[in-house]
Design an enzyme around this catalytic site. Structure first.
Site, PDB file in Angstrom:
ATOM      1  CB  THR A 123     -68.120 -42.260  28.782  1.00  0.00           C
ATOM      2  OG1 THR A 123     -67.183 -42.606  27.757  1.00  0.00           O
ATOM      3  CG2 THR A 123     -68.053 -43.311  29.873  1.00  0.00           C
ATOM      4  CE1 TYR A 136     -64.088 -38.456  21.537  1.00  0.00           C
ATOM      5  CE2 TYR A 136     -66.234 -37.802  22.391  1.00  0.00           C
ATOM      6  CZ  TYR A 136     -65.308 -38.792  22.104  1.00  0.00           C
ATOM      7  OH  TYR A 136     -65.598 -40.099  22.380  1.00  0.00           O
ATOM      8  CE  LYS A 152     -62.290 -39.144  24.340  1.00  0.00           C
ATOM      9  NZ  LYS A 152     -63.594 -39.364  25.020  1.00  0.00           N
ATOM     10  CB  VAL A 177     -60.118 -38.106  27.281  1.00  0.00           C
ATOM     11  CG1 VAL A 177     -61.513 -37.960  27.887  1.00  0.00           C
ATOM     12  CG2 VAL A 177     -59.445 -36.741  27.178  1.00  0.00           C
TER      13      VAL A 177
END
Length: 291
Positions: free
Chosen positions: A47, A135, A163, A204
């Site tokens: 992001t 992740y 995540k 998250v």
């Protein structure tokens, strides 16, 4: 180490020349933590446009974030890549700058085996002394870090959380099989409440840039036993969760949330190529989500 229930994967603010807006970065941190009630921040995750933020910029962002946070909340540095050696290099540099933890994405494009991913994450984790968060985002990387591999990695002392964006089924398996104290976070905003119900610790988030207060309220309702109230809040938030990724058709993150922030008066600029800013029609749709 407690990262809280609501972690924001922070966008990287740019000026009109698409250079990092350093003053805007600090203002955004304050807004997301103080106004939107985030517990911790991820700096230079996907992001944060990690593929197009240079290593020099990343290190400066990590340093600036640590300094500005001043220990008030945790700073998690996105240092993973599909190059194990470079991930180790960047992770060690981030540790020296004082970040609280690392977020390591599954190796993208090369699509390694499960054993290859295990050895990749193990090597990075053993090269640092700070906590590591895995992740898993198969839709972006082209490979799934399986539940069994995640559970195996959870036995490494400083790999403390994941995540995971794969599925609720996978979150369930990890939550039930991982080492004691290992925490599972969803990476899909619309799955926040379902994930909590199967044992996830939190989210998250991207949407927390703009509806973090409401998300925190939903999480707290669920934790306090008000499942019906949490479900009602989830229903109200779902159009925003979905709209920030489909406006009205899929638009790559973080262009939509950057538009939403700018629309709300929080200046974060545009996105770097190959990403594109939202179109006028897409912007009108995103704006309508907050009317």
């Amino acid at each position: 180490m407690d990262f809280g229930r609501l972690i924001t994967a922070l966008v990287t603010p740019f000026d009109d020349q698409l250079r990092v807006d350093w003053a805007g970065f600090e203002k955004l941190m304050d807004y997301v933590v103080n106004e939107q009630q985030s517990d911790s921040l991820v700096i230079c995750g996907t992001t944060g446009e990690s593929p197009t933020v240079t290593e020099e910029e990343k290190l400066k962002l990590f340093e600036a974030a640590v300094k500005h946070a001043g220990g008030r909340y945790k700073i998690i540095a996105g240092t993973g890549s599909n190059d194990t050696a470079h991930s180790i290099h960047l992770s060690q540099a981030a540790e020296k700058l004082g970040v609280d933890a690392l977020l390591l994405v599954a190796p993208y494009y090369s699509r390694p085996s499960q054993e290859g991913m295990y050895q990749h994450f193990k090597a990075i984790a053993e090269s640092v002394s700070i906590p590591v968060i895995l992740y898993n985002v198969p839709g972006r990387t082209g490979v799934n870090l399986d539940a069994d591999t995640t559970i195996r990695l959870s036995q490494i002392p400083n790999i403390v959380a994941t995540k995971d964006c794969a599925s609720t089924d996978q979150l369930t398996m990890i939550a039930n099989g991982a080492a004691e104290g290992f925490r599972v976070y969803s990476g899909d905003d619309s799955a926040t409440l379902p994930a909590l119900s199967v044992g996830a610790h939190g989210i998250v988030s991207v949407a927390s840039h703009v509806i973090g207060k409401e998300m925190k309220n939903m999480i707290n309702c669920y934790l306090q036993g008000d499942v019906q109230g949490a479900a009602k809040l989830h229903g109200k938030l779902l159009p925003v969760f979905r709209g920030l990724f489909n406006c009205p058709y899929p638009v790559p993150n973080p262009a939509p949330v950057k538009f939403a922030l700018n629309h709300k008066g929080i200046s974060v600029g545009g996105v770097r190529l190959p990403l594109m800013n939202v179109t006028e029609k897409e912007g009108q749709f995103i704006a309508s989500l907050f009317e």
